[in-house]
Design an enzyme around this catalytic site. Structure first.
Site, mmCIF file in Angstrom:
data_model
loop_
_atom_site.group_PDB
_atom_site.id
_atom_site.type_symbol
_atom_site.label_atom_id
_atom_site.label_comp_id
_atom_site.label_asym_id
_atom_site.label_seq_id
_atom_site.Cartn_x
_atom_site.Cartn_y
_atom_site.Cartn_z
ATOM 1 N N GLN A 93 6.228 -10.417 -5.537
ATOM 2 C CA GLN A 93 6.403 -9.088 -4.935
ATOM 3 C C GLN A 93 7.845 -8.833 -4.501
ATOM 4 O O GLN A 93 8.155 -7.771 -3.990
ATOM 5 C CB GLN A 93 5.467 -8.947 -3.729
ATOM 6 C CG GLN A 93 4.000 -9.100 -4.080
ATOM 7 C CD GLN A 93 3.122 -9.399 -2.864
ATOM 8 O OE1 GLN A 93 3.567 -9.398 -1.721
ATOM 9 N NE2 GLN A 93 1.841 -9.669 -3.125
ATOM 10 N N HIS A 155 4.416 -10.918 0.263
ATOM 11 C CA HIS A 155 4.506 -10.300 1.590
ATOM 12 C C HIS A 155 5.930 -10.238 2.150
ATOM 13 O O HIS A 155 6.231 -10.871 3.161
ATOM 14 C CB HIS A 155 3.579 -11.024 2.585
ATOM 15 C CG HIS A 155 2.150 -10.992 2.164
ATOM 16 N ND1 HIS A 155 1.129 -11.432 2.957
ATOM 17 C CD2 HIS A 155 1.559 -10.554 1.020
ATOM 18 C CE1 HIS A 155 -0.015 -11.291 2.314
ATOM 19 N NE2 HIS A 155 0.226 -10.761 1.128
ATOM 20 N N GLU A 256 -4.950 -0.580 6.788
ATOM 21 C CA GLU A 256 -4.856 0.209 8.022
ATOM 22 C C GLU A 256 -3.751 1.258 7.966
ATOM 23 O O GLU A 256 -2.746 1.069 7.292
ATOM 24 C CB GLU A 256 -4.510 -0.714 9.213
ATOM 25 C CG GLU A 256 -5.492 -1.832 9.466
ATOM 26 C CD GLU A 256 -5.042 -2.752 10.593
ATOM 27 O OE1 GLU A 256 -3.873 -2.639 11.043
ATOM 28 O OE2 GLU A 256 -5.863 -3.573 11.034
ATOM 29 N N TYR A 277 -9.956 -13.508 0.742
ATOM 30 C CA TYR A 277 -9.988 -13.358 -0.717
ATOM 31 C C TYR A 277 -10.922 -14.384 -1.364
ATOM 32 O O TYR A 277 -11.624 -14.081 -2.312
ATOM 33 C CB TYR A 277 -8.583 -13.568 -1.299
ATOM 34 C CG TYR A 277 -7.651 -12.402 -1.087
ATOM 35 C CD1 TYR A 277 -7.913 -11.168 -1.666
ATOM 36 C CD2 TYR A 277 -6.491 -12.546 -0.340
ATOM 37 C CE1 TYR A 277 -7.046 -10.098 -1.490
ATOM 38 C CE2 TYR A 277 -5.616 -11.483 -0.162
ATOM 39 C CZ TYR A 277 -5.905 -10.267 -0.737
ATOM 40 O OH TYR A 277 -5.050 -9.214 -0.555
#
Ligand SMILES: [Ca+2]
Length: 384
Positions: A93, A155, A256, A277
């Site tokens: 990522q 992340h 959220e 997960y």
């Protein structure tokens, strides 16, 4: 849980009243079936490689970052490469991520970018800035590096937003899913470690010096603004309600929207609606805990939000003051209708048929979207 929740939240409200702590409203549970919002989608540009973010220049040009380390300038229907993009670590990522102009860009020509930096085994989120002369970036100056280092490509957080006082808020992810560890601690537990930037929002002056709320005096990581986040990839200042909104990835479910208050703890990973997960169990023992801020919106299914805006334009009068949240996994944009106070009152879907990485309002009041996988696109939404 939906039946238990009102009773539990009533009890918590009494507990807050007794302790003098702040009571938070019950989260709004997003519906799964929502009507489609009427829009026309026009593809302006395709062939982008994992586009991540975009920023408009005063002359109408649009800078687009691509995760492998490229910046494209889109102007009058044509795309050109910008030279001098900062060096980045490209892994998972991570790479070249958010981009934003300094509020006084017209005078100082400064562009801010977030990047992944380091190696596969020791990396972090960094904030750099460079001047832009219309064709190329000057040398990059590093203003902030998150600490401690983490491993792997998960992340990085990396969304940023300017506040009206000229400071910058920037997200740092928790560092990754189990079994990822940082200094012997599960990465995700770092979101509750005050001395680490992982799993936090950070607030900085435009030169990178930290700004900290009184709640985080002393032992907190420099610039820590809020804590208890998993991975915020949508961040938007709301000029109507004078507040900052963030969209945050949960694990399996539990994504959220949060209303950001300096000094608050948003719960991850000890208060969450997420499931694991790999195991059929909840991540946290609690959905809500005293002294921790509940989300404004919770999605109990897998949405994977990235990119967030508060719509203020005139092109879509019905959307004024509402939130638009991009979705990677949902391949939609969620229009979250808010009342004057910022309380959600409903949702609509804008299906995109591709993973949505970023969403922004253009100077023309239209909405611009980046889709990130395969043939990455810049798409404009117009009223139908
Ligand atoms: Ca939370």
């Amino acid at each position: 849980m939906r039946i238990l929740y009102p009773a539990l939240s009533l009890l918590l409200c009494f507990a807050f009243a007794l302790t003098g702590a702040q009571a938070f409203a019950e989260p709004y549970f997003s519906p799964e079936e929502v009507p489609e919002a009427p829009v026309r989608r026009t593809t302006l540009l395709s062939g982008l490689d994992h586009p991540w973010s975009m920023a408009w220049l005063p002359d109408g040009g649009l800078l687009i970052t691509e995760r492998p380390g490229r910046v494209t300038l889109y102007r009058d229907g044509k795309a050109t490469d910008v030279t001098g993009a900062p060096r980045v670590l490209v892994t998972g990522q991570g790479g070249l991520l958010d981009i934003s102009l300094h509020p006084d860009f017209a005078e100082n020509r400064l562009v801010y970018m977030t990047i992944a930096e380091g190696t596969e085994d020791a990396n972090h989120t960094a904030l750099v800035r460079a001047t832009f002369d219309g064709r190329a970036f000057g040398p990059a100056e590093t203003l902030f590096r998150s600490a401690p280092d983490k491993t792997g490509g998960q992340h990085f957080g990396s969304r940023m937003a300017w506040l009206p006082d000229g400071t910058l808020v920037l997200s740092v992810g928790d560092g990754g899913n189990p079994p990822k560890r940082v200094n012997g601690v599960l990465s995700r537990d770092m979101a509750q470690v005050r001395s680490a930037h992982l799993g936090k929002l950070v607030r900085l002056n435009d030169d990178g010096t930290p700004v900290a709320p009184p709640a985080f005096d002393g032992d907190a990581a420099p610039g820590m603004h809020t804590m208890g986040h998993r991975n915020i990839q949508g961040l938007a200042w709301d000029p109507l309600r004078r507040t900052l909104w963030a969209s945050e990835h949960g694990a399996r479910g539990g994504d959220e929207i949060n209303r950001i208050q300096a000094g608050a703890n948003y719960g991850w990973p000890v208060a969450s609606y997420s499931r694991e997960y790999t195991l059929p169990m909840d991540v946290a023992d609690h959905h809500s805990l005293p002294g921790m801020a509940d989300p404004t919106v919770v999605w109990e299914w897998r949405f994977a939000p990235s990119g967030l805006l508060v719509y203020t334009g005139d092109a879509f009068p019905g959307w004024k003051g509402d939130l638009l949240a991009g979705g990677l996994r949902s391949e939609t944009i969620r229009l979250i209708e808010l009342d004057r106070d910022g309380t959600p009152t409903g949702e609509r879907d804008i299906p995109m048929g591709d993973r949505v990485r970023d969403i922004r309002q253009g100077p023309d009041g239209l909405v611009y979207v980046l889709t990130d996988e395969g043939d990455g696109k810049l798409i404009r939404l117009e009223p139908r």
